[in-house]
Design an enzyme around this catalytic site. Structure first.
Site, PDB file in Angstrom:
ATOM      1  N   ASP A   1       1.840   4.116   2.663  1.00 37.02           N
ATOM      2  CA  ASP A   1       0.785   4.921   2.038  1.00 37.02           C
ATOM      3  C   ASP A   1       1.369   6.059   1.186  1.00 37.02           C
ATOM      4  O   ASP A   1       1.506   5.901  -0.024  1.00 37.02           O
ATOM      5  CB  ASP A   1      -0.187   5.463   3.097  1.00 37.02           C
ATOM      6  CG  ASP A   1      -1.582   5.731   2.555  1.00 37.02           C
ATOM      7  OD1 ASP A   1      -1.827   5.446   1.378  1.00 37.02           O
ATOM      8  OD2 ASP A   1      -2.442   6.220   3.316  1.00 37.02           O
ATOM      9  N   ASP A   2       1.681   7.190   1.824  1.00 38.39           N
ATOM     10  CA  ASP A   2       2.242   8.355   1.122  1.00 38.39           C
ATOM     11  C   ASP A   2       3.432   8.866   1.939  1.00 38.39           C
ATOM     12  O   ASP A   2       3.330   9.887   2.644  1.00 38.39           O
ATOM     13  CB  ASP A   2       1.171   9.453   0.990  1.00 38.39           C
ATOM     14  CG  ASP A   2      -0.043   8.960   0.228  1.00 38.39           C
ATOM     15  OD1 ASP A   2       0.023   8.900  -1.016  1.00 38.39           O
ATOM     16  OD2 ASP A   2      -1.045   8.605   0.870  1.00 38.39           O
TER      17      ASP A   2
ATOM     18  N   HIS B   1       0.864  -1.190   0.000  1.00 39.10           N
ATOM     19  CA  HIS B   1       0.000   0.000   0.000  1.00 39.10           C
ATOM     20  C   HIS B   1       0.895   1.233   0.000  1.00 39.10           C
ATOM     21  O   HIS B   1       1.251   1.765   1.060  1.00 39.10           O
ATOM     22  CB  HIS B   1      -0.928  -0.023   1.224  1.00 39.10           C
ATOM     23  CG  HIS B   1      -1.925   1.103   1.259  1.00 39.10           C
ATOM     24  ND1 HIS B   1      -3.071   1.052   2.019  1.00 39.10           N
ATOM     25  CD2 HIS B   1      -1.946   2.312   0.640  1.00 39.10           C
ATOM     26  CE1 HIS B   1      -3.758   2.170   1.863  1.00 39.10           C
ATOM     27  NE2 HIS B   1      -3.078   2.965   1.041  1.00 39.10           N
TER      28      HIS B   1
ATOM     29  N   GLU C   1     -11.125   3.529   5.930  1.00 36.89           N
ATOM     30  CA  GLU C   1     -10.111   4.489   6.404  1.00 36.89           C
ATOM     31  C   GLU C   1     -10.880   5.602   7.117  1.00 36.89           C
ATOM     32  O   GLU C   1     -10.796   5.748   8.339  1.00 36.89           O
ATOM     33  CB  GLU C   1      -9.290   5.049   5.232  1.00 36.89           C
ATOM     34  CG  GLU C   1      -8.238   6.088   5.631  1.00 36.89           C
ATOM     35  CD  GLU C   1      -7.541   6.736   4.418  1.00 36.89           C
ATOM     36  OE1 GLU C   1      -8.039   6.617   3.282  1.00 36.89           O
ATOM     37  OE2 GLU C   1      -6.493   7.386   4.631  1.00 36.89           O
TER      38      GLU C   1
END
Ligand code: HPA
Ligand code: ZN
Length: 339
Positions: free
Chosen positions: A273-274, A12, A195
Protein backbone atom coordinates in the site's frame (compact mmCIF):
# COMPACT_ATOMS: atom_id res chain seq x y z
CA UNK A 1 13.17 -18.01 8.12
CA UNK A 2 13.11 -15.06 5.79
CA UNK A 3 10.38 -14.58 3.22
CA UNK A 4 12.44 -12.05 1.26
CA UNK A 5 13.14 -14.33 -1.66
CA UNK A 6 9.66 -15.41 -2.70
CA UNK A 7 9.07 -14.26 -6.28
CA UNK A 8 5.92 -12.09 -6.09
CA UNK A 9 3.89 -9.46 -7.90
CA UNK A 10 2.95 -6.29 -6.05
CA UNK A 11 -0.46 -5.05 -7.21
CA UNK A 12 -1.37 -2.46 -4.59
CA UNK A 13 1.29 0.15 -3.97
CA UNK A 14 0.95 3.93 -4.31
CA UNK A 15 4.21 5.34 -5.63
CA UNK A 16 3.61 8.48 -3.55
CA UNK A 17 3.34 6.24 -0.48
CA UNK A 18 6.86 4.92 -1.04
CA UNK A 19 8.39 8.36 -0.33
CA UNK A 20 10.69 7.52 2.59
CA UNK A 21 11.49 10.39 4.98
CA UNK A 22 15.18 10.27 3.89
CA UNK A 23 14.19 11.05 0.27
CA UNK A 24 11.52 13.49 1.49
CA UNK A 25 14.27 15.56 3.15
CA UNK A 26 16.54 15.38 0.07
CA UNK A 27 13.72 16.57 -2.22
CA UNK A 28 12.58 19.30 0.21
CA UNK A 29 16.13 20.70 0.25
CA UNK A 30 16.49 20.30 -3.53
CA UNK A 31 13.28 22.25 -4.19
CA UNK A 32 13.33 24.62 -1.21
CA UNK A 33 10.09 23.29 0.28
CA UNK A 34 9.51 23.73 4.05
CA UNK A 35 9.09 20.63 6.25
CA UNK A 36 8.19 20.45 9.96
CA UNK A 37 11.65 18.89 10.52
CA UNK A 38 14.67 17.90 8.41
CA UNK A 39 15.46 14.87 10.55
CA UNK A 40 14.10 11.73 8.82
CA UNK A 41 13.55 9.93 12.14
CA UNK A 42 11.71 12.89 13.66
CA UNK A 43 9.47 13.08 10.57
CA UNK A 44 8.70 9.36 10.82
CA UNK A 45 7.75 9.90 14.47
CA UNK A 46 4.86 12.09 13.24
CA UNK A 47 3.30 9.09 11.47
CA UNK A 48 0.73 8.12 14.09
CA UNK A 49 -2.57 7.59 12.35
CA UNK A 50 -6.06 7.05 13.72
CA UNK A 51 -7.86 6.38 10.43
CA UNK A 52 -7.49 6.77 6.63
CA UNK A 53 -8.04 10.56 6.63
CA UNK A 54 -5.39 11.22 9.30
CA UNK A 55 -2.90 9.46 7.02
CA UNK A 56 -4.07 11.17 3.82
CA UNK A 57 -3.57 14.63 5.39
CA UNK A 58 0.17 14.02 5.95
CA UNK A 59 0.61 12.02 2.74
CA UNK A 60 -0.80 14.79 0.52
CA UNK A 61 1.14 17.53 2.38
CA UNK A 62 4.45 15.69 1.87
CA UNK A 63 3.88 15.49 -1.90
CA UNK A 64 4.62 19.22 -2.22
CA UNK A 65 8.33 18.22 -2.44
CA UNK A 66 7.82 16.50 -5.83
CA UNK A 67 8.48 19.18 -8.45
CA UNK A 68 10.62 17.93 -11.34
CA UNK A 69 10.92 14.91 -13.61
CA UNK A 70 14.10 13.97 -11.71
CA UNK A 71 12.11 13.91 -8.43
CA UNK A 72 9.57 11.47 -9.87
CA UNK A 73 12.38 9.39 -11.34
CA UNK A 74 14.17 9.18 -7.97
CA UNK A 75 10.92 8.23 -6.24
CA UNK A 76 10.19 5.48 -8.77
CA UNK A 77 13.73 4.12 -8.79
CA UNK A 78 13.91 4.01 -4.97
CA UNK A 79 10.73 1.93 -4.77
CA UNK A 80 11.67 -0.44 -7.61
CA UNK A 81 15.13 -1.03 -6.13
CA UNK A 82 13.69 -1.83 -2.68
CA UNK A 83 10.87 -3.93 -4.15
CA UNK A 84 13.28 -5.92 -6.30
CA UNK A 85 15.32 -6.74 -3.18
CA UNK A 86 12.08 -7.96 -1.57
CA UNK A 87 11.51 -10.45 -4.42
CA UNK A 88 9.06 -8.38 -6.48
CA UNK A 89 9.28 -9.43 -10.15
CA UNK A 90 6.22 -7.51 -11.31
CA UNK A 91 4.73 -4.25 -9.96
CA UNK A 92 1.47 -2.58 -11.00
CA UNK A 93 1.92 0.84 -9.45
CA UNK A 94 -0.71 3.45 -8.55
CA UNK A 95 -0.09 7.15 -8.96
CA UNK A 96 -2.27 10.18 -8.13
CA UNK A 97 -1.96 12.73 -10.99
CA UNK A 98 -4.62 15.05 -9.52
CA UNK A 99 -2.45 15.74 -6.47
CA UNK A 100 0.48 16.78 -8.66
CA UNK A 101 -1.69 18.82 -11.03
CA UNK A 102 -3.05 20.71 -8.00
CA UNK A 103 0.58 21.39 -6.99
CA UNK A 104 1.20 22.92 -10.42
CA UNK A 105 3.09 19.96 -11.88
CA UNK A 106 2.09 19.10 -15.48
CA UNK A 107 1.28 15.51 -16.44
CA UNK A 108 4.28 15.20 -18.78
CA UNK A 109 6.64 15.77 -15.82
CA UNK A 110 4.94 13.05 -13.75
CA UNK A 111 4.77 10.53 -16.61
CA UNK A 112 8.26 11.43 -17.82
CA UNK A 113 9.99 10.70 -14.51
CA UNK A 114 8.01 7.60 -13.58
CA UNK A 115 8.15 6.03 -17.05
CA UNK A 116 11.92 6.53 -17.24
CA UNK A 117 12.33 4.90 -13.80
CA UNK A 118 10.25 1.89 -14.92
CA UNK A 119 12.34 1.48 -18.08
CA UNK A 120 15.66 1.77 -16.22
CA UNK A 121 14.50 -0.67 -13.51
CA UNK A 122 13.49 -3.18 -16.15
CA UNK A 123 16.92 -2.86 -17.80
CA UNK A 124 19.05 -2.92 -14.64
CA UNK A 125 16.98 -4.98 -12.17
CA UNK A 126 14.92 -7.17 -14.53
CA UNK A 127 11.71 -6.06 -12.79
CA UNK A 128 8.55 -5.64 -14.89
CA UNK A 129 6.38 -2.67 -13.92
CA UNK A 130 3.46 -0.63 -15.22
CA UNK A 131 1.42 2.34 -13.98
CA UNK A 132 -2.23 2.56 -12.93
CA UNK A 133 -3.70 6.08 -12.86
CA UNK A 134 -5.87 6.65 -9.78
CA UNK A 135 -8.70 9.13 -9.44
CA UNK A 136 -9.07 10.88 -6.09
CA UNK A 137 -12.60 10.08 -4.98
CA UNK A 138 -12.89 13.18 -2.73
CA UNK A 139 -12.65 15.38 -5.87
CA UNK A 140 -15.67 13.69 -7.48
CA UNK A 141 -16.67 12.23 -10.84
CA UNK A 142 -16.41 15.35 -13.04
CA UNK A 143 -12.79 15.98 -11.96
CA UNK A 144 -12.00 12.31 -12.64
CA UNK A 145 -13.38 12.63 -16.18
CA UNK A 146 -11.30 15.76 -16.79
CA UNK A 147 -8.20 13.94 -15.53
CA UNK A 148 -8.77 10.96 -17.81
CA UNK A 149 -9.23 13.29 -20.80
CA UNK A 150 -5.98 15.06 -19.94
CA UNK A 151 -4.19 11.69 -19.71
CA UNK A 152 -5.32 10.44 -23.14
CA UNK A 153 -2.12 11.71 -24.85
CA UNK A 154 -0.18 9.44 -22.43
CA UNK A 155 -2.28 6.30 -23.01
CA UNK A 156 0.81 4.27 -23.92
CA UNK A 157 2.30 5.03 -20.48
CA UNK A 158 -0.35 3.48 -18.18
CA UNK A 159 -2.33 0.24 -18.27
CA UNK A 160 -5.36 1.01 -16.15
CA UNK A 161 -7.30 3.25 -13.81
CA UNK A 162 -8.01 2.99 -10.09
CA UNK A 163 -9.93 4.84 -7.40
CA UNK A 164 -8.37 5.95 -4.11
CA UNK A 165 -8.40 8.58 -1.32
CA UNK A 166 -11.20 9.09 1.26
CA UNK A 167 -13.64 6.21 0.84
CA UNK A 168 -16.67 6.78 3.09
CA UNK A 169 -19.07 9.32 1.55
CA UNK A 170 -17.53 8.89 -1.92
CA UNK A 171 -19.06 5.63 -3.21
CA UNK A 172 -18.08 3.98 -6.50
CA UNK A 173 -21.43 5.04 -8.01
CA UNK A 174 -20.02 8.59 -8.41
CA UNK A 175 -17.47 7.28 -10.93
CA UNK A 176 -19.59 5.15 -13.27
CA UNK A 177 -19.07 7.41 -16.29
CA UNK A 178 -15.29 7.73 -16.01
CA UNK A 179 -14.86 3.96 -15.57
CA UNK A 180 -17.04 3.32 -18.65
CA UNK A 181 -14.82 5.70 -20.60
CA UNK A 182 -11.68 3.99 -19.30
CA UNK A 183 -13.08 0.65 -20.45
CA UNK A 184 -13.82 2.08 -23.91
CA UNK A 185 -10.18 3.23 -24.06
CA UNK A 186 -9.04 -0.36 -23.43
CA UNK A 187 -7.77 0.32 -19.90
CA UNK A 188 -7.86 -2.09 -16.95
CA UNK A 189 -10.10 -1.09 -14.05
CA UNK A 190 -9.55 -1.51 -10.29
CA UNK A 191 -10.90 0.38 -7.25
CA UNK A 192 -10.30 0.68 -3.53
CA UNK A 193 -13.44 -0.61 -1.79
CA UNK A 194 -14.22 -2.23 1.53
CA UNK A 195 -11.24 -0.69 3.35
CA UNK A 196 -13.26 1.70 5.54
CA UNK A 197 -16.44 1.52 3.45
CA UNK A 198 -18.79 -1.44 3.84
CA UNK A 199 -19.52 -4.43 1.58
CA UNK A 200 -22.00 -2.26 -0.36
CA UNK A 201 -19.02 -0.34 -1.78
CA UNK A 202 -17.52 -3.61 -3.03
CA UNK A 203 -20.82 -4.55 -4.67
CA UNK A 204 -20.91 -1.13 -6.40
CA UNK A 205 -17.30 -1.43 -7.58
CA UNK A 206 -18.10 -4.79 -9.19
CA UNK A 207 -21.55 -3.97 -10.58
CA UNK A 208 -21.26 -0.28 -11.52
CA UNK A 209 -17.54 0.12 -12.32
CA UNK A 210 -16.83 -3.38 -13.69
CA UNK A 211 -13.56 -3.63 -11.76
CA UNK A 212 -11.24 -6.56 -12.45
CA UNK A 213 -9.70 -6.40 -8.94
CA UNK A 214 -10.81 -4.94 -5.63
CA UNK A 215 -8.17 -3.05 -3.63
CA UNK A 216 -8.38 -3.99 0.08
CA UNK A 217 -11.89 -5.50 0.10
CA UNK A 218 -11.41 -6.75 3.66
CA UNK A 219 -14.93 -5.75 4.74
CA UNK A 220 -16.38 -8.05 2.05
CA UNK A 221 -16.08 -10.81 4.66
CA UNK A 222 -19.08 -9.24 6.50
CA UNK A 223 -21.41 -10.19 3.61
CA UNK A 224 -21.68 -13.95 2.88
CA UNK A 225 -23.47 -13.34 -0.42
CA UNK A 226 -20.66 -11.07 -1.57
CA UNK A 227 -18.01 -13.57 -0.44
CA UNK A 228 -19.73 -16.18 -2.61
CA UNK A 229 -19.67 -13.85 -5.65
CA UNK A 230 -15.97 -13.03 -5.13
CA UNK A 231 -15.10 -16.70 -4.66
CA UNK A 232 -17.15 -17.92 -7.61
CA UNK A 233 -15.69 -15.30 -10.00
CA UNK A 234 -12.23 -15.46 -8.37
CA UNK A 235 -12.08 -11.67 -8.22
CA UNK A 236 -8.64 -10.76 -6.84
CA UNK A 237 -8.49 -8.78 -3.60
CA UNK A 238 -5.27 -6.82 -3.01
CA UNK A 239 -4.95 -6.97 0.77
CA UNK A 240 -2.48 -4.76 2.70
CA UNK A 241 -2.22 -6.09 6.28
CA UNK A 242 0.24 -3.59 7.81
CA UNK A 243 -1.72 -0.71 6.27
CA UNK A 244 -4.94 -2.05 7.78
CA UNK A 245 -3.35 -2.15 11.24
CA UNK A 246 -1.80 1.36 10.93
CA UNK A 247 -5.08 2.93 9.75
CA UNK A 248 -7.13 0.90 12.26
CA UNK A 249 -9.23 -0.83 9.62
CA UNK A 250 -8.51 -3.83 11.86
CA UNK A 251 -7.82 -3.47 15.61
CA UNK A 252 -4.79 -5.78 15.55
CA UNK A 253 -3.06 -8.03 13.03
CA UNK A 254 -4.30 -11.04 15.02
CA UNK A 255 -7.88 -9.96 14.24
CA UNK A 256 -7.21 -9.39 10.52
CA UNK A 257 -9.72 -10.90 8.06
CA UNK A 258 -6.96 -12.58 6.02
CA UNK A 259 -7.28 -16.13 7.46
CA UNK A 260 -11.07 -16.02 7.00
CA UNK A 261 -10.65 -14.71 3.46
CA UNK A 262 -8.24 -17.51 2.58
CA UNK A 263 -10.46 -20.12 4.23
CA UNK A 264 -13.40 -18.81 2.14
CA UNK A 265 -11.47 -19.56 -1.06
CA UNK A 266 -10.96 -15.92 -2.08
CA UNK A 267 -8.16 -14.93 -4.46
CA UNK A 268 -6.15 -12.88 -1.97
CA UNK A 269 -2.82 -11.16 -2.65
CA UNK A 270 -0.51 -9.42 -0.15
CA UNK A 271 0.75 -5.89 -0.78
CA UNK A 272 2.34 -2.93 0.97
CA UNK A 273 0.00 0.00 0.00
CA UNK A 274 2.12 2.92 1.32
CA UNK A 275 5.26 1.24 2.68
CA UNK A 276 7.04 4.44 3.76
CA UNK A 277 4.17 5.15 6.14
CA UNK A 278 2.94 1.75 7.33
CA UNK A 279 6.08 0.03 8.54
CA UNK A 280 7.18 -2.02 5.61
CA UNK A 281 7.39 -3.39 2.11
CA UNK A 282 5.85 -6.58 0.72
CA UNK A 283 8.44 -8.80 2.41
CA UNK A 284 7.72 -7.11 5.75
CA UNK A 285 3.99 -7.74 5.25
CA UNK A 286 4.60 -11.41 4.46
CA UNK A 287 6.95 -11.77 7.45
CA UNK A 288 4.39 -10.17 9.78
CA UNK A 289 1.70 -12.58 8.54
CA UNK A 290 4.02 -15.53 8.90
CA UNK A 291 4.80 -14.53 12.51
CA UNK A 292 1.18 -13.81 13.40
CA UNK A 293 -0.56 -16.73 11.71
CA UNK A 294 2.28 -19.23 11.36
CA UNK A 295 1.86 -19.45 7.58
CA UNK A 296 3.79 -22.39 6.17
CA UNK A 297 5.67 -22.52 2.88
CA UNK A 298 2.68 -24.01 1.01
CA UNK A 299 0.51 -21.07 2.12
CA UNK A 300 3.19 -18.52 1.21
CA UNK A 301 3.49 -20.19 -2.21
CA UNK A 302 -0.29 -19.87 -2.66
CA UNK A 303 -0.09 -16.14 -1.90
CA UNK A 304 2.83 -15.74 -4.32
CA UNK A 305 1.02 -17.68 -7.10
CA UNK A 306 -2.13 -15.63 -6.45
CA UNK A 307 -0.18 -12.41 -6.97
CA UNK A 308 0.83 -13.43 -10.49
CA UNK A 309 -2.62 -14.89 -11.32
CA UNK A 310 -4.19 -11.57 -10.28
CA UNK A 311 -1.73 -9.45 -12.28
CA UNK A 312 -2.42 -7.93 -15.69
CA UNK A 313 0.50 -9.80 -17.27
CA UNK A 314 -0.08 -11.91 -20.41
CA UNK A 315 -0.92 -15.57 -19.59
CA UNK A 316 2.45 -16.89 -20.78
CA UNK A 317 4.31 -14.54 -18.44
CA UNK A 318 2.03 -15.47 -15.54
CA UNK A 319 2.86 -19.14 -16.13
CA UNK A 320 6.60 -18.42 -16.22
CA UNK A 321 6.45 -16.55 -12.88
CA UNK A 322 4.26 -19.24 -11.29
CA UNK A 323 6.82 -21.84 -12.36
CA UNK A 324 9.45 -19.75 -10.51
CA UNK A 325 7.25 -19.82 -7.38
CA UNK A 326 6.96 -23.62 -7.65
CA UNK A 327 10.73 -23.93 -8.06
CA UNK A 328 11.31 -21.69 -5.02
CA UNK A 329 8.90 -23.81 -2.96
CA UNK A 330 10.60 -27.05 -4.01
CA UNK A 331 13.97 -25.58 -3.01
CA UNK A 332 12.64 -24.69 0.45
CA UNK A 333 11.00 -28.09 0.91
CA UNK A 334 14.28 -29.82 -0.02
CA UNK A 335 16.11 -27.67 2.53
CA UNK A 336 13.67 -28.42 5.35
CA UNK A 337 13.62 -32.17 4.56
CA UNK A 338 17.45 -32.13 4.67
CA UNK A 339 17.68 -33.70 1.20
N1 HPA B 1 -6.54 4.15 0.81
C1 HPA B 1 -7.09 5.10 0.04
N2 HPA B 1 -6.38 5.98 -0.64
C2 HPA B 1 -5.05 5.93 -0.58
C3 HPA B 1 -4.42 4.98 0.20
C4 HPA B 1 -5.19 4.04 0.92
O1 HPA B 1 -4.71 3.16 1.65
N3 HPA B 1 -3.08 5.19 0.05
C5 HPA B 1 -2.93 6.22 -0.80
N4 HPA B 1 -4.12 6.68 -1.17
ZN1 ZN C 1 -4.19 1.83 -1.35
Amino acid sequence: MTVANWPVAELHVHIEGTLETELLVVLARRNDVALPSYDPDALRELYRFTDLQSFLDIYYANLAVLRTEADFYDLGMAYLTRASAAGVRRAEIFFDPQTHLANGIPLDVVFGGLTRALADARATLGISADLILCFLRHLGGAAALQTLDAAVPFLDQFIGVGLDSAEVGFPPSLFTEVFARAKALGLHRVAHAGEEGGPDYVHEALDLLGVERVDHGIRAIEDPGLVEILRERQVPLTVCPLSNVCLRATPTLAEHALPAMLAAGLLVTINSDDPAYFGGYIDDNLSALQREFGLDNQQLATLARNSFRASFLPEAEKRRHIADVDEHLEGLLRLTSGA
